[in-house]
Design an enzyme around this catalytic site. Structure first.
Site, PDB file in Angstrom:
ATOM      1  N   ASP A  70       0.663   3.078  -1.872  1.00 16.47           N
ATOM      2  CA  ASP A  70       0.000   1.999  -2.612  1.00 16.47           C
ATOM      3  C   ASP A  70       1.019   1.187  -3.415  1.00 16.47           C
ATOM      4  O   ASP A  70       2.222   1.482  -3.404  1.00 16.47           O
ATOM      5  CB  ASP A  70      -1.075   2.648  -3.509  1.00 16.47           C
ATOM      6  N   HIS A  71       0.540   0.190  -4.153  1.00 19.67           N
ATOM      7  CA  HIS A  71       1.347  -0.730  -4.969  1.00 19.67           C
ATOM      8  C   HIS A  71       2.731  -0.207  -5.372  1.00 19.67           C
ATOM      9  O   HIS A  71       2.836   0.781  -6.094  1.00 19.67           O
ATOM     10  CB  HIS A  71       0.597  -1.051  -6.273  1.00 19.67           C
ATOM     11  N   GLU A  78      -3.577  -1.339 -13.340  1.00 17.56           N
ATOM     12  CA  GLU A  78      -3.544  -0.220 -12.419  1.00 17.56           C
ATOM     13  C   GLU A  78      -2.175   0.415 -12.435  1.00 17.56           C
ATOM     14  O   GLU A  78      -1.166  -0.282 -12.340  1.00 17.56           O
ATOM     15  CB  GLU A  78      -3.870  -0.692 -10.990  1.00 17.56           C
ATOM     16  N   HIS A 137      -8.465  -5.186 -10.601  1.00 17.22           N
ATOM     17  CA  HIS A 137      -8.225  -3.746 -10.500  1.00 17.22           C
ATOM     18  C   HIS A 137      -9.027  -2.996 -11.563  1.00 17.22           C
ATOM     19  O   HIS A 137      -9.045  -3.400 -12.714  1.00 17.22           O
ATOM     20  CB  HIS A 137      -6.746  -3.422 -10.718  1.00 17.22           C
ATOM     21  N   HIS A 156      -8.054  -5.839  -2.600  1.00 20.20           N
ATOM     22  CA  HIS A 156      -7.695  -4.968  -3.738  1.00 20.20           C
ATOM     23  C   HIS A 156      -8.748  -5.099  -4.823  1.00 20.20           C
ATOM     24  O   HIS A 156      -9.384  -6.140  -4.958  1.00 20.20           O
ATOM     25  CB  HIS A 156      -6.348  -5.369  -4.326  1.00 20.20           C
ATOM     26  N   ASN A 169      -9.196  -1.257  -0.887  1.00 18.47           N
ATOM     27  CA  ASN A 169      -8.757  -0.148  -1.743  1.00 18.47           C
ATOM     28  C   ASN A 169      -9.915   0.404  -2.572  1.00 18.47           C
ATOM     29  O   ASN A 169     -10.729  -0.349  -3.111  1.00 18.47           O
ATOM     30  CB  ASN A 169      -7.659  -0.638  -2.699  1.00 18.47           C
TER      31      ASN A 169
END
Ligand SMILES: [Zn+2]
Length: 359
Positions: free
Chosen positions: A109-110, A182, A226, A265, A287
């Site tokens: 992820d990110h 996040e 997020h 997202h 996500n």
């Protein structure tokens, strides 16, 4: 006809099988949830949910989730624990995914600019795995350089995609800013206009990455946030995604109406109609983290409330002061309750995205 009929195998898939899966999802109009995990328990819950709903799944690890998988007691200087935790979880998933009988896209992820050593460490593990097995350890990784100027964002993505293309890894990139917070990156105060990516920006990404490889996905900002919190005057605008597809098509004249694989997202807390609309415009991955975190906790909370009288001491409960409580405080009992609750929430995410009985 389903995913397995396309020749896509069960277990972790990479390269051409990921390409086939994403194209099939785009054509059929469904998307696959990418569920964040941080432990063997959460990984197994996601696998079980996918098996039960008969659908492919994306399992993803954040930098923080990876460090947690390695153990919070380990130092994480230079991202050592995050690298080892991610690799360790990847091996866990690779070993067990086939037994659950579903195709799994294994993703990280990110990764913001300051976390690039984590990305580099995973990429090294992918290259080593490729040398031995002819495919990378992971299926895909995400670079989130959306806080950089656009040209820097795309340039760094180009450099990484060149290296990733050699071992059939897919790159997910983000352009425009997803609001909220996040994994330690706080975007709650960014200006409103940057919360909506423009079609020209998407085309810039496409024309620069596509000559290197077709294995890339784009997370565009369309007012998404997020985490779950009151978004104020930010409004989710899925129709922007349709404009991206139309604009890119007009520039490259391809035979499909949806040339892009798009990623959603910050889907937690979204209205189901908006999710369905976004999927119809070529979103193939969404996500899911905040909602499954809550579900995991809620499973324990409800169990505790139900069995409170059995959870105050090792011995002694409403049935008698010498009655043992081991079968209530055994972690296999209350953690299983968390898993059961998370499994239901993952299945709900699959249904929301049309990813049910798609095998
Ligand atoms: Zn994002």
């Amino acid at each position: 006809m389903g995913v397995l009929d396309l020749g896509i195998p069960t277990g972790v898939i990479t390269g051409d099988n990921v390409r086939k899966l994403f194209n099939y999802a785009k054509e059929q109009g469904f998307a696959i949830p990418a569920v964040n995990v941080s432990s063997s328990s959460t990984i197994n819950a996601v696998l079980e949910a996918a098996r039960d709903i008969k659908a492919p799944i994306i399992i993803q690890l954040s930098q923080g989730g990876s460090a947690f998988y390695a153990g919070k007691g380990l130092k994480n200087d230079n991202q050592e624990a995050s690298i080892k935790g991610a690799v360790s979880a990847a091996h866990h998933i690779r070993l067990l995914a086939k037994d659950y009988g579903v195709p799994v896209v294994l993703h990280s992820d990110h990764c913001a600019e300051k976390l690039l050593p984590w990305f580099d460490g995973m990429l090294k593990a992918d290259e080593e795995y490729f040398a031995q097995h002819g495919e990378p350890l992971f299926s895909s990784h995400m670079l989130d350089l959306s806080e950089l100027p656009k040209d820097d964002n795309i340039r760094i993505c180009e450099e990484y995609l060149k290296r990733m293309a050699k071992i059939n890894l897919l790159l997910e990139m983000e352009i425009g800013i997803t609001g909220g917070e996040e994994d330690g990156v706080d975007n709650t105060n960014v200006t409103n206009s940057s919360l909506y990516t423009q079609p020209e920006d998407i085309y810039d990404v496409y024309r620069r990455l596509r000559p290197i490889s077709d294995l890339f996905t784009i997370a565009a900002a369309f007012g998404n946030v997020h985490g779950v919190y009151k978004p104020g005057n930010v409004k989710l605008t899925p129709v922007l995604l349709k404009k991206h597809q139309e604009y890119v098509k007009s520039q490259v004249s391809c035979d499909t109406d949806k040339p892009l694989w798009l990623v959603f997202h910050g889907g937690s807390g979204s209205v189901k109609d908006e999710i369905r609309e976004a999927v119809s415009y070529g979103v193939i991955k969404m996500n899911v983290d905040t909602d499954t975190q809550w579900a995991y906790w809620e499973g324990i909370k409800n169990f505790y409330e139900r069995k409170k009288g059995y959870l105050q001491s090792q011995v002694g409960n409403p049935e008698g002061e010498d009655k043992p409580n081991k079968k209530y405080y055994d972690p296999r009992v209350f953690i299983r309750e968390a898993e059961k609750s998370m499994i239901e929430r993952v299945k709900e995410a699959c249904r929301d995205l049309g990813n049910e009985n798609t095998l």
